[in-house]
Each structure stands twice: as structure tokens, then as C-alpha cells.
Motif scaffolding. Structure first.
Motif, PDB file in Angstrom:
ATOM      1  N   LEU A 116      30.145  38.581  51.357  1.00 34.40           N
ATOM      2  CA  LEU A 116      30.835  39.848  50.096  1.00 34.40           C
ATOM      3  C   LEU A 116      30.090  39.693  48.967  1.00 34.40           C
ATOM      4  O   LEU A 116      29.664  38.698  48.460  1.00 34.40           O
ATOM      5  CB  LEU A 116      32.565  39.391  50.022  1.00 34.40           C
ATOM      6  CG  LEU A 116      33.280  39.409  51.257  1.00 34.40           C
ATOM      7  CD1 LEU A 116      34.780  38.987  50.946  1.00 34.40           C
ATOM      8  CD2 LEU A 116      33.236  40.840  51.782  1.00 34.40           C
ATOM      9  N   SER A 117      30.214  40.937  48.374  1.00 33.33           N
ATOM     10  CA  SER A 117      29.593  40.878  46.962  1.00 33.33           C
ATOM     11  C   SER A 117      30.640  41.452  46.335  1.00 33.33           C
ATOM     12  O   SER A 117      31.406  42.432  46.755  1.00 33.33           O
ATOM     13  CB  SER A 117      28.355  42.073  46.845  1.00 33.33           C
ATOM     14  OG  SER A 117      27.286  41.485  47.425  1.00 33.33           O
ATOM     15  N   PHE A 118      30.786  40.841  44.907  1.00 31.27           N
ATOM     16  CA  PHE A 118      31.464  41.290  43.904  1.00 31.27           C
ATOM     17  C   PHE A 118      30.836  42.379  42.988  1.00 31.27           C
ATOM     18  O   PHE A 118      29.986  42.207  42.614  1.00 31.27           O
ATOM     19  CB  PHE A 118      31.655  40.163  42.796  1.00 31.27           C
ATOM     20  CG  PHE A 118      32.732  39.114  43.720  1.00 31.27           C
ATOM     21  CD1 PHE A 118      34.193  39.056  43.341  1.00 31.27           C
ATOM     22  CD2 PHE A 118      32.469  38.309  44.893  1.00 31.27           C
ATOM     23  CE1 PHE A 118      35.104  38.239  44.138  1.00 31.27           C
ATOM     24  CE2 PHE A 118      33.049  37.536  45.390  1.00 31.27           C
ATOM     25  CZ  PHE A 118      34.692  37.258  45.013  1.00 31.27           C
ATOM     26  N   ILE A 119      31.611  43.654  42.878  1.00 34.16           N
ATOM     27  CA  ILE A 119      31.143  44.566  42.138  1.00 34.16           C
ATOM     28  C   ILE A 119      32.489  45.004  40.739  1.00 34.16           C
ATOM     29  O   ILE A 119      33.495  44.528  41.030  1.00 34.16           O
ATOM     30  CB  ILE A 119      31.150  45.823  42.795  1.00 34.16           C
ATOM     31  CG1 ILE A 119      32.286  46.334  43.439  1.00 34.16           C
ATOM     32  CG2 ILE A 119      29.993  45.513  43.897  1.00 34.16           C
ATOM     33  CD1 ILE A 119      32.144  47.883  44.302  1.00 34.16           C
ATOM     34  N   HIS A 120      32.183  45.782  40.001  1.00 35.82           N
ATOM     35  CA  HIS A 120      33.097  46.308  38.967  1.00 35.82           C
ATOM     36  C   HIS A 120      33.068  47.675  39.254  1.00 35.82           C
ATOM     37  O   HIS A 120      32.135  48.539  38.759  1.00 35.82           O
ATOM     38  CB  HIS A 120      32.422  45.950  37.463  1.00 35.82           C
ATOM     39  CG  HIS A 120      32.296  44.517  37.214  1.00 35.82           C
ATOM     40  ND1 HIS A 120      33.263  43.772  36.807  1.00 35.82           N
ATOM     41  CD2 HIS A 120      31.170  43.719  37.457  1.00 35.82           C
ATOM     42  CE1 HIS A 120      33.052  42.448  36.861  1.00 35.82           C
ATOM     43  NE2 HIS A 120      31.667  42.353  37.212  1.00 35.82           N
ATOM     44  N   PRO A 121      34.241  47.996  39.910  1.00 32.12           N
ATOM     45  CA  PRO A 121      34.446  49.466  40.047  1.00 32.12           C
ATOM     46  C   PRO A 121      34.335  50.595  38.872  1.00 32.12           C
ATOM     47  O   PRO A 121      33.998  51.781  39.227  1.00 32.12           O
ATOM     48  CB  PRO A 121      36.116  49.442  40.727  1.00 32.12           C
ATOM     49  CG  PRO A 121      36.191  48.120  41.234  1.00 32.12           C
ATOM     50  CD  PRO A 121      35.438  47.198  40.060  1.00 32.12           C
ATOM     51  N   GLU A 122      34.559  50.385  37.754  1.00 30.04           N
ATOM     52  CA  GLU A 122      34.565  51.190  36.511  1.00 30.04           C
ATOM     53  C   GLU A 122      33.230  51.553  36.310  1.00 30.04           C
ATOM     54  O   GLU A 122      32.709  52.435  35.682  1.00 30.04           O
ATOM     55  CB  GLU A 122      35.158  50.420  35.387  1.00 30.04           C
ATOM     56  CG  GLU A 122      34.250  49.567  34.580  1.00 30.04           C
ATOM     57  CD  GLU A 122      34.540  48.134  34.834  1.00 30.04           C
ATOM     58  OE1 GLU A 122      34.105  47.334  34.042  1.00 30.04           O
ATOM     59  OE2 GLU A 122      35.049  47.808  35.922  1.00 30.04           O
TER      60      GLU A 122
END
Length: 189
Positions: A116-122
Motif C-alpha cells: 500500500l502507499s499513503f497519499i494526501h487526497p487534498e
């Protein structure tokens, strides 16, 4: 209630858009040659996070972060501007060297979140990303400089916004991690 800036997308109300988000392009904060990262498919477990590792907009006490399969991430512009913030961390957060924005953070070593990769949706160019559904690592905001006396008000504000505050991950994610660990140790089949 006069709560400090939690995060711009959840300060006065929870961002509510497309729960069936199909991805899009994440863009860093650079005005010149921004890094662009393509996210194929939807995101999951969008939440506010109080940890001190996640990227936060200026003045925010919390980040907003979600996960996506790493195979669905590709850097499409200005990859030369990316660097890993902490090579020893579980989440390999790739940040823009110019503006500091974290663009994606794959989990590459053995862990329940590997792949999995963590992202910042904004950071999506469009505004159609799923709303946050909980707040994680709320107490950790103290480590980032939030006065402990503010925590009751912060937790109350999260509840007012419909984001259950946890001092770890949500129960569903903690169950997932514990199940992975039990299977790895042979306690579950």
C-alpha cells in the motif's frame, strides 16, 4: 468552540465528495514544474492523522491521508524532484525537494500494509475524493506541538464533525493488522 486549525479540508465541515473516487492526479505545491503523481482507482481509509511523520499544510495540526495499492501509483511529471524523507521509516514518504509536499509513501518491507502507499487526497487536481471517516493518532498531535490542554476540545470537534478520534488506527484497521500478525505467527490459519 475555537479549535486550532485541524486541517483546511475538515476545519469547519468534513469534505464530502465522491465515495466512488476513481483516482486522479496528485500535484505538489510548487508553482514551477510541480511533481505530478497518477493514482489509478479508488482510495481507502481516508482519515485525519495526528502523527508527526505525515505531511501537513502550513499551520495544520493534522494531515488527511488515505491508502491506495502501490501498483496503482506512478509519477508522471518531475520525478527528479522527489526524495525519500526517512529511509528507515516503515512508510517511505516521497516528498518534493522544492516545496516539501509528501506525494506518496509506499510500504515496501514486510508489514500488514506492505503493498500500500499513503497519499494526501487534498492534493488531487479534482475535488472528488472520498471524505475522511475517522481521526487516527490523535494524541500524537501533542508531539507535534499541540498543547495537551487542547486535546479534549480537539476530540470533541472531531466527534462534532463525525470523525471518531482514536489514539491508534480505527478498530477495523487494528483488527486487520492483528489478523496479519496472527497469521504470520501461525496463531490463525
Amino acid at each position: 468552540m475555537n479549535v486550532r486549525l485541524l486541517h483546511p479540508s475538515i476545519q469547519s465541515h468534513v469534505h464530502k465528495c465522491d465515495s466512488d473516487n476513481s483516482g486522479g492526479i496528485l500535484v505538489c505545491k510548487c508553482s514551477d514544474k510541480p511533481v505530478r503523481v497518477n493514482v489509478q482507482g479508488g482510495i481507502a481509509h481516508n482519515h485525519a492523522c495526528g502523527c508527526t511523520k505525515c505531511w501537513k499544510p502550513t499551520g495544520a495540526a493534522f494531515s488527511v491521508v488515505a491508502v491506495v495499492p502501490t501498483e496503482n501509483i506512478s509519477v508522471v511529471e518531475n520525478s527528479d524532484k522527489l526524495t525519500v524523507v526517512d529511509k528507515t521509516a516503515l512508510i517511505q514518504r516521497y516528498a518534493c525537494k522544492a516545496c516539501g509536499t509528501h506525494m506518496h509513501g509506499p510500504v515496501e518491507r514486510e508489514h500488514a500494509f506492505q503493498g500500500l502507499s499513503f497519499i494526501h487526497p487534498e492534493l488531487f487536481e479534482n475535488d472528488s475524493w472520498p471524505q475522511p471517516t475517522f481521526a487516527a493518532f490523535v494524541s500524537s498531535a501533542i508531539e507535534g506541538g499541540v498543547d495537551p490542554s487542547e486535546m479534549s476540545e480537539i476530540r470533541a470537534r472531531f466527534k462534532d464533525l463525525g470523525l471518531e478520534p482514536y489514539d491508534c488506527l480505527s478498530p477495523a484497521l487494528m483488527d486487520y493488522v492483528a489478523t496479519w500478525t496472527a497469521k504470520k505467527r501461525g496463531a490463525l490459519g
